[in-house]
Design a protein around this motif. Structure first.
Motif, mmCIF file in Angstrom:
data_model
loop_
_atom_site.group_PDB
_atom_site.id
_atom_site.type_symbol
_atom_site.label_atom_id
_atom_site.label_comp_id
_atom_site.label_asym_id
_atom_site.label_seq_id
_atom_site.Cartn_x
_atom_site.Cartn_y
_atom_site.Cartn_z
ATOM 1 N N VAL A 17 67.291 53.323 -0.517
ATOM 2 C CA VAL A 17 66.453 52.573 -1.457
ATOM 3 C C VAL A 17 67.334 51.763 -2.410
ATOM 4 C CG1 VAL A 17 64.818 52.770 -3.377
ATOM 5 C CG2 VAL A 17 64.489 54.135 -1.330
ATOM 6 N N LYS A 41 61.020 39.843 1.833
ATOM 7 C CA LYS A 41 61.111 40.786 2.946
ATOM 8 C C LYS A 41 61.889 42.039 2.521
ATOM 9 C CE LYS A 41 61.630 39.001 6.934
ATOM 10 N NZ LYS A 41 62.146 38.326 8.121
ATOM 11 N N ARG A 44 59.784 44.260 0.323
ATOM 12 C CA ARG A 44 58.817 45.024 1.127
ATOM 13 C C ARG A 44 59.487 46.206 1.801
ATOM 14 N NH1 ARG A 44 56.085 40.105 4.235
ATOM 15 N NH2 ARG A 44 55.325 38.991 2.429
ATOM 16 N N TRP A 45 60.686 45.995 2.319
ATOM 17 C CA TRP A 45 61.455 47.097 2.913
ATOM 18 C C TRP A 45 61.744 48.167 1.869
ATOM 19 C CZ3 TRP A 45 63.117 48.550 7.697
ATOM 20 C CH2 TRP A 45 62.850 47.669 8.731
ATOM 21 N N ARG A 46 62.037 47.738 0.633
ATOM 22 C CA ARG A 46 62.314 48.699 -0.436
ATOM 23 C C ARG A 46 61.103 49.571 -0.720
ATOM 24 N NH1 ARG A 46 60.731 49.208 -5.414
ATOM 25 N NH2 ARG A 46 59.897 47.110 -5.441
ATOM 26 N N ILE A 47 59.937 48.971 -0.744
ATOM 27 C CA ILE A 47 58.720 49.737 -1.003
ATOM 28 C C ILE A 47 58.508 50.776 0.091
ATOM 29 C CG2 ILE A 47 56.202 49.584 -1.110
ATOM 30 C CD1 ILE A 47 56.613 46.855 -2.512
ATOM 31 N N GLY A 48 58.724 50.401 1.337
ATOM 32 C CA GLY A 48 58.591 51.354 2.434
ATOM 33 C C GLY A 48 59.618 52.473 2.351
ATOM 34 N N ALA A 49 60.866 52.108 2.077
ATOM 35 C CA ALA A 49 61.916 53.113 1.962
ATOM 36 C C ALA A 49 61.667 54.023 0.768
ATOM 37 C CB ALA A 49 63.282 52.431 1.825
ATOM 38 N N GLN A 50 61.140 53.463 -0.305
ATOM 39 C CA GLN A 50 60.838 54.257 -1.493
ATOM 40 C C GLN A 50 59.705 55.237 -1.208
ATOM 41 O OE1 GLN A 50 60.575 51.666 -4.828
ATOM 42 N NE2 GLN A 50 60.209 53.293 -6.287
ATOM 43 N N ALA A 51 58.725 54.825 -0.448
ATOM 44 C CA ALA A 51 57.630 55.732 -0.081
ATOM 45 C C ALA A 51 58.151 56.892 0.767
ATOM 46 C CB ALA A 51 56.549 54.962 0.673
ATOM 47 N N VAL A 52 59.045 56.596 1.694
ATOM 48 C CA VAL A 52 59.644 57.652 2.517
ATOM 49 C C VAL A 52 60.457 58.602 1.645
ATOM 50 C CG1 VAL A 52 61.345 58.092 4.337
ATOM 51 C CG2 VAL A 52 59.632 56.297 4.634
#
Length: 68
Positions: A17, A41, A44-52
């Motif tokens: 993240v 982009k 958006r990847w950061r938001i996904g990685a942060q959710a994980v």
């Protein structure tokens, strides 16, 4: 705790993240076509990685009996 594989996975997810965040901020700073192409982009990847990462942290606390 450093020999716990789940803890290492959580630490790796948090590091990912941070790296994605720094790359996104860096592309904002460059500006121009690079920022237009990559900044949104990367965020958006950061938001996904942060959710994980958050899910892994919650799993770690739940599995290790974090309720005191």
């Amino acid at each position: 705790m450093s020999d716990d594989p789940l803890f290492m996975l959580v630490a790796l997810a948090c590091a990912a993240v941070l790296i994605i965040l720094m790359l996104g901020i860096g592309s904002f700073g460059v500006g121009g076509k690079t920022a237009h192409k990559y900044s949104n982009k990367l965020m958006r990847w950061r938001i996904g990685a942060q959710a994980v990462a958050i899910a892994l942290i919650l799993l770690f606390v739940w599995l290790r009996g974090g309720n005191g």
